[in-house]
Design a protein around this motif. Structure first.
Motif, PDB file in Angstrom:
ATOM      1  N   SER A  32       0.817  -1.216   0.000  1.00 44.97           N
ATOM      2  CA  SER A  32       0.000   0.000   0.000  1.00 44.97           C
ATOM      3  C   SER A  32       0.851   1.267   0.000  1.00 44.97           C
ATOM      4  O   SER A  32       0.326   2.362  -0.198  1.00 44.97           O
ATOM      5  CB  SER A  32      -0.937   0.007   1.209  1.00 44.97           C
ATOM      6  N   GLY A  33       2.147   1.111   0.252  1.00 46.92           N
ATOM      7  CA  GLY A  33       3.027   2.271   0.284  1.00 46.92           C
ATOM      8  C   GLY A  33       3.180   2.885   1.662  1.00 46.92           C
ATOM      9  O   GLY A  33       3.870   3.894   1.816  1.00 46.92           O
ATOM     10  N   ASP A  34       2.528   2.310   2.673  1.00 44.39           N
ATOM     11  CA  ASP A  34       2.651   2.824   4.031  1.00 44.39           C
ATOM     12  C   ASP A  34       4.023   2.549   4.632  1.00 44.39           C
ATOM     13  O   ASP A  34       4.445   3.239   5.557  1.00 44.39           O
ATOM     14  CB  ASP A  34       1.590   2.199   4.948  1.00 44.39           C
ATOM     15  N   LEU A  35       4.706   1.556   4.107  1.00 44.80           N
ATOM     16  CA  LEU A  35       6.023   1.173   4.607  1.00 44.80           C
ATOM     17  C   LEU A  35       6.948   0.982   3.409  1.00 44.80           C
ATOM     18  O   LEU A  35       6.732   0.088   2.594  1.00 44.80           O
ATOM     19  CB  LEU A  35       5.919  -0.135   5.407  1.00 44.80           C
ATOM     20  N   PRO A  36       7.948   1.834   3.274  1.00 53.16           N
ATOM     21  CA  PRO A  36       8.849   1.700   2.119  1.00 53.16           C
ATOM     22  C   PRO A  36       9.693   0.434   2.221  1.00 53.16           C
ATOM     23  O   PRO A  36      10.067   0.013   3.320  1.00 53.16           O
ATOM     24  CB  PRO A  36       9.718   2.954   2.189  1.00 53.16           C
ATOM     25  N   ALA A  37       9.970  -0.163   1.096  1.00 52.51           N
ATOM     26  CA  ALA A  37      10.780  -1.381   1.057  1.00 52.51           C
ATOM     27  C   ALA A  37      11.454  -1.482  -0.296  1.00 52.51           C
ATOM     28  O   ALA A  37      11.020  -0.875  -1.270  1.00 52.51           O
ATOM     29  CB  ALA A  37       9.901  -2.607   1.309  1.00 52.51           C
ATOM     30  N   ILE A  38      12.516  -2.270  -0.328  1.00 51.70           N
ATOM     31  CA  ILE A  38      13.160  -2.578  -1.596  1.00 51.70           C
ATOM     32  C   ILE A  38      13.076  -4.070  -1.797  1.00 51.70           C
ATOM     33  O   ILE A  38      12.950  -4.837  -0.839  1.00 51.70           O
ATOM     34  CB  ILE A  38      14.619  -2.079  -1.652  1.00 51.70           C
ATOM     35  N   ARG A  39      13.121  -4.461  -3.031  1.00 49.66           N
ATOM     36  CA  ARG A  39      12.969  -5.880  -3.357  1.00 49.66           C
ATOM     37  C   ARG A  39      14.320  -6.473  -3.710  1.00 49.66           C
ATOM     38  O   ARG A  39      15.054  -5.925  -4.523  1.00 49.66           O
ATOM     39  CB  ARG A  39      12.013  -6.033  -4.520  1.00 49.66           C
ATOM     40  N   PHE A  40      14.651  -7.584  -3.067  1.00 48.47           N
ATOM     41  CA  PHE A  40      15.839  -8.376  -3.377  1.00 48.47           C
ATOM     42  C   PHE A  40      15.353  -9.711  -3.900  1.00 48.47           C
ATOM     43  O   PHE A  40      14.884 -10.551  -3.125  1.00 48.47           O
ATOM     44  CB  PHE A  40      16.703  -8.616  -2.125  1.00 48.47           C
ATOM     45  N   GLY A  41      15.412  -9.907  -5.191  1.00 50.23           N
ATOM     46  CA  GLY A  41      14.904 -11.154  -5.752  1.00 50.23           C
ATOM     47  C   GLY A  41      13.423 -11.268  -5.498  1.00 50.23           C
ATOM     48  O   GLY A  41      12.647 -10.417  -5.913  1.00 50.23           O
ATOM     49  N   ARG A  42      13.035 -12.297  -4.772  1.00 49.33           N
ATOM     50  CA  ARG A  42      11.620 -12.523  -4.474  1.00 49.33           C
ATOM     51  C   ARG A  42      11.221 -12.054  -3.085  1.00 49.33           C
ATOM     52  O   ARG A  42      10.090 -12.263  -2.660  1.00 49.33           O
ATOM     53  CB  ARG A  42      11.304 -14.008  -4.631  1.00 49.33           C
ATOM     54  N   SER A  43      12.136 -11.428  -2.359  1.00 50.56           N
ATOM     55  CA  SER A  43      11.821 -10.988  -0.999  1.00 50.56           C
ATOM     56  C   SER A  43      11.984  -9.480  -0.855  1.00 50.56           C
ATOM     57  O   SER A  43      12.624  -8.834  -1.676  1.00 50.56           O
ATOM     58  CB  SER A  43      12.714 -11.715   0.012  1.00 50.56           C
ATOM     59  N   PHE A  44      11.389  -8.933   0.181  1.00 49.54           N
ATOM     60  CA  PHE A  44      11.464  -7.510   0.466  1.00 49.54           C
ATOM     61  C   PHE A  44      12.378  -7.272   1.655  1.00 49.54           C
ATOM     62  O   PHE A  44      12.466  -8.094   2.563  1.00 49.54           O
ATOM     63  CB  PHE A  44      10.076  -6.950   0.814  1.00 49.54           C
ATOM     64  N   ARG A  45      13.021  -6.096   1.649  1.00 57.07           N
ATOM     65  CA  ARG A  45      13.801  -5.641   2.791  1.00 57.07           C
ATOM     66  C   ARG A  45      13.316  -4.232   3.123  1.00 57.07           C
ATOM     67  O   ARG A  45      13.104  -3.403   2.235  1.00 57.07           O
ATOM     68  CB  ARG A  45      15.301  -5.603   2.498  1.00 57.07           C
ATOM     69  N   VAL A  46      13.143  -3.979   4.405  1.00 58.88           N
ATOM     70  CA  VAL A  46      12.613  -2.708   4.871  1.00 58.88           C
ATOM     71  C   VAL A  46      13.692  -1.988   5.662  1.00 58.88           C
ATOM     72  O   VAL A  46      14.296  -2.587   6.555  1.00 58.88           O
ATOM     73  CB  VAL A  46      11.372  -2.938   5.768  1.00 58.88           C
ATOM     74  N   PRO A  47      13.947  -0.718   5.354  1.00 57.16           N
ATOM     75  CA  PRO A  47      14.932   0.025   6.147  1.00 57.16           C
ATOM     76  C   PRO A  47      14.480   0.130   7.605  1.00 57.16           C
ATOM     77  O   PRO A  47      13.303   0.411   7.872  1.00 57.16           O
ATOM     78  CB  PRO A  47      14.957   1.409   5.496  1.00 57.16           C
ATOM     79  N   GLN A  48      15.394  -0.109   8.515  1.00 59.21           N
ATOM     80  CA  GLN A  48      15.063  -0.051   9.932  1.00 59.21           C
ATOM     81  C   GLN A  48      14.542   1.338  10.305  1.00 59.21           C
ATOM     82  O   GLN A  48      13.622   1.461  11.107  1.00 59.21           O
ATOM     83  CB  GLN A  48      16.278  -0.400  10.784  1.00 59.21           C
ATOM     84  N   SER A  49      15.097   2.366   9.704  1.00 56.23           N
ATOM     85  CA  SER A  49      14.641   3.726   9.995  1.00 56.23           C
ATOM     86  C   SER A  49      13.181   3.917   9.609  1.00 56.23           C
ATOM     87  O   SER A  49      12.435   4.625  10.291  1.00 56.23           O
ATOM     88  CB  SER A  49      15.528   4.745   9.283  1.00 56.23           C
TER      89      SER A  49
END
Length: 66
Positions: A32-49
């Protein structure tokens, strides 16, 4: 913003544990865009900040809503 090399990224499971919600809730927040994330392959990673910001801004005082 901190340099990318200094940023700490969390898995969806780690974010869910920190926020005490299900992994599906984290996925919904990412999509939904409420939590920014980047995609690594088939998984997401979310900045701790971003998790810290989300936890501090999405707090609701339930005693006032009644």
């Amino acid at each position: 913003m901190a340099a990318l090399s200094e940023a700490r990224f969390l898995t969806v499971a780690e974010v869910a544990d920190m926020m005490r919600v299900s992994r599906m809730t984290v996925y919904r927040m990412v999509h939904s865009g409420d939590l920014p994330a980047i995609r690594f392959g088939r998984s997401f990673r979310v900045p701790q900040s971003a998790v810290q910001v989300a936890m501090s801004t999405h707090v609701v005082d339930v005693s006032r809503s009644a």
